[in-house]
Scaffold this active site. Sequence first.
Site, PDB file in Angstrom:
ATOM      1  N   ILE A  55     -40.346  35.458  17.750  1.00 44.65           N
ATOM      2  CA  ILE A  55     -41.637  35.573  17.061  1.00 44.65           C
ATOM      3  C   ILE A  55     -41.811  36.980  16.490  1.00 44.65           C
ATOM      4  CG2 ILE A  55     -44.148  35.478  17.342  1.00 44.65           C
ATOM      5  CD1 ILE A  55     -43.652  33.297  19.509  1.00 44.65           C
ATOM      6  N   ASP A  78     -37.762  47.266  21.229  1.00 43.68           N
ATOM      7  CA  ASP A  78     -37.140  46.116  21.897  1.00 43.68           C
ATOM      8  C   ASP A  78     -35.943  46.632  22.689  1.00 43.68           C
ATOM      9  OD1 ASP A  78     -37.195  42.766  21.015  1.00 43.68           O
ATOM     10  OD2 ASP A  78     -35.649  43.538  22.376  1.00 43.68           O
ATOM     11  N   GLN A 108     -45.440  41.642  21.568  1.00 42.29           N
ATOM     12  CA  GLN A 108     -44.723  40.373  21.810  1.00 42.29           C
ATOM     13  C   GLN A 108     -43.713  40.488  22.952  1.00 42.29           C
ATOM     14  OE1 GLN A 108     -45.736  37.877  19.410  1.00 42.29           O
ATOM     15  NE2 GLN A 108     -47.081  39.595  18.952  1.00 42.29           N
ATOM     16  N   ALA A 137     -41.779  40.399  26.123  1.00 44.46           N
ATOM     17  CA  ALA A 137     -42.046  39.706  27.376  1.00 44.46           C
ATOM     18  C   ALA A 137     -40.763  39.032  27.833  1.00 44.46           C
ATOM     19  CB  ALA A 137     -43.125  38.640  27.181  1.00 44.46           C
ATOM     20  N   SER A 147     -50.308  32.812  25.826  1.00 44.23           N
ATOM     21  CA  SER A 147     -49.588  31.534  25.845  1.00 44.23           C
ATOM     22  C   SER A 147     -50.482  30.400  26.329  1.00 44.23           C
ATOM     23  CB  SER A 147     -48.402  31.679  26.799  1.00 44.23           C
ATOM     24  OG  SER A 147     -47.875  30.422  27.115  1.00 44.23           O
ATOM     25  N   TYR A 168     -44.630  32.436  35.063  1.00 44.49           N
ATOM     26  CA  TYR A 168     -44.781  32.908  33.681  1.00 44.49           C
ATOM     27  C   TYR A 168     -46.247  32.802  33.238  1.00 44.49           C
ATOM     28  CZ  TYR A 168     -44.550  32.761  28.560  1.00 44.49           C
ATOM     29  OH  TYR A 168     -44.773  32.987  27.226  1.00 44.49           O
ATOM     30  N   LYS A 172     -48.832  35.832  32.150  1.00 44.12           N
ATOM     31  CA  LYS A 172     -49.520  35.882  30.856  1.00 44.12           C
ATOM     32  C   LYS A 172     -51.036  35.956  31.050  1.00 44.12           C
ATOM     33  CE  LYS A 172     -46.521  36.227  27.791  1.00 44.12           C
ATOM     34  NZ  LYS A 172     -46.598  37.250  26.745  1.00 44.12           N
ATOM     35  N   ILE A 210     -36.107  21.833  21.226  1.00 47.46           N
ATOM     36  CA  ILE A 210     -35.842  21.445  19.829  1.00 47.46           C
ATOM     37  C   ILE A 210     -34.422  21.816  19.430  1.00 47.46           C
ATOM     38  CG2 ILE A 210     -36.473  21.865  17.396  1.00 47.46           C
ATOM     39  CD1 ILE A 210     -39.359  21.918  18.214  1.00 47.46           C
ATOM     40  N   ARG A 217     -46.978  18.113  23.599  1.00 47.76           N
ATOM     41  CA  ARG A 217     -46.997  19.521  23.196  1.00 47.76           C
ATOM     42  C   ARG A 217     -47.564  19.632  21.782  1.00 47.76           C
ATOM     43  NH1 ARG A 217     -45.956  19.933  27.653  1.00 47.76           N
ATOM     44  NH2 ARG A 217     -44.251  20.910  28.781  1.00 47.76           N
TER      45      ARG A 217
END
Length: 327
Positions: free
Chosen positions: A11, A30, A85, A87, A129, A153, A157, A194, A217
């Site tokens: 993302i 990062d 972002q 994480a 999230s 998780y 968050k 996916i 979802r």
Amino acid sequence: MILVTGGAGFIGGHLAASFVSAGRDVVVLDNLDPFYDTDIKRRTIDVARQAADNGDGSYELVEGDVRDADLVADLVADAQFVFHQAAQAGVRTSVKNPRRVDDINVEGTLNVLDAARDSPTERVVFASSSSVYGKPSYLPYDEEHPTTPVSPYGVSKLAAESYVRVYGDLYDVPTVALRYFTVYGPRMRPNMAISNFVSRCMNDEPPVVYGDGSQTRDFTYIADIVRANAKLLETDAADGEVLNIGSTDNVDIRTLAEVIRDEIAPDLSIEHGERQAGDAEHTHADVSKAGDVLGYEPTEDIRSGVGEFIDWYRKNREWYEPLVRSS
Ligand code: NAD
């Protein structure tokens, strides 16, 4: 300057590239965490660098850890906006190693917030999230729905998001938390359902759905996520808010597998495997608040988004598929 933490990830990489393309100066922090193959991150960085080469914006990668408070403070001091972002993402990893997830997701967020407290940063946007909701009392989730996460998780968050809210209230740090719902698109983490379904169908293997496939979802295409974030460069209307960022439609996992199968290999059957611990049963976003506050309207449904992802997959199959197969 815009700071994107975790900007070599899926993302964050799309956000960074899109901001650079829009002529902005972007710095990415990062640590190129090897949680999944770093080749994909190198390619993500290249896409953003290419955008800088082609336009007015600039791109800089700082390889470092969001848990390094001094480094974060230095970068945030120069940032007009921070899109946080970075994480350890993923429910299953968190079930195996809750402490590591807490360390990165909560401590890392506190470092960003502490730094923003001491700087003129206009806005910190936190990637939250749908996993903060946990067991649904009702669906679709609106932002008032109780938060009872069912994985470490989700807990991390929710804790980080609570700090985001409290820093906004107590220390006047302008913050927005966006609760993303299952995001997908080019260069997504290769261990997601996916990519796995697409890869199996491309290789004439039936997709394997965990459990009976009735879990639902909001699969949200990355372009919608980018649009929601980009709006926050232009308005303070969402400061102090928590917003669901989801999709136009809500589908069950079996339907997802069927959409992908029909697109690639219509003769294949669908198989079922054991259900995974920590998976939420159903998630479904009510995005009306994001619509009211931000003018957010998701544009991609599952067929159009999956179609775009499959096109990208075909073009990038040579390097991406081995990552999916080994994850
Ligand atoms: P990702 O794993 O692709 O990206 C995360 C990035 O953070 C990676 O590049 C990684 O190297 C970096 N990172 C990890 N630990 C770090 C550290 N200690 N210091 C610096 N960088 C570090 O994940 P993603 O799917 O792009 O998710 C981005 C954000 O969105 C995360 O905060 C995630 O929790 C959240 N989110 C994602 C989804 C989704 O469906 N992908 C859904 C809801 C929320």
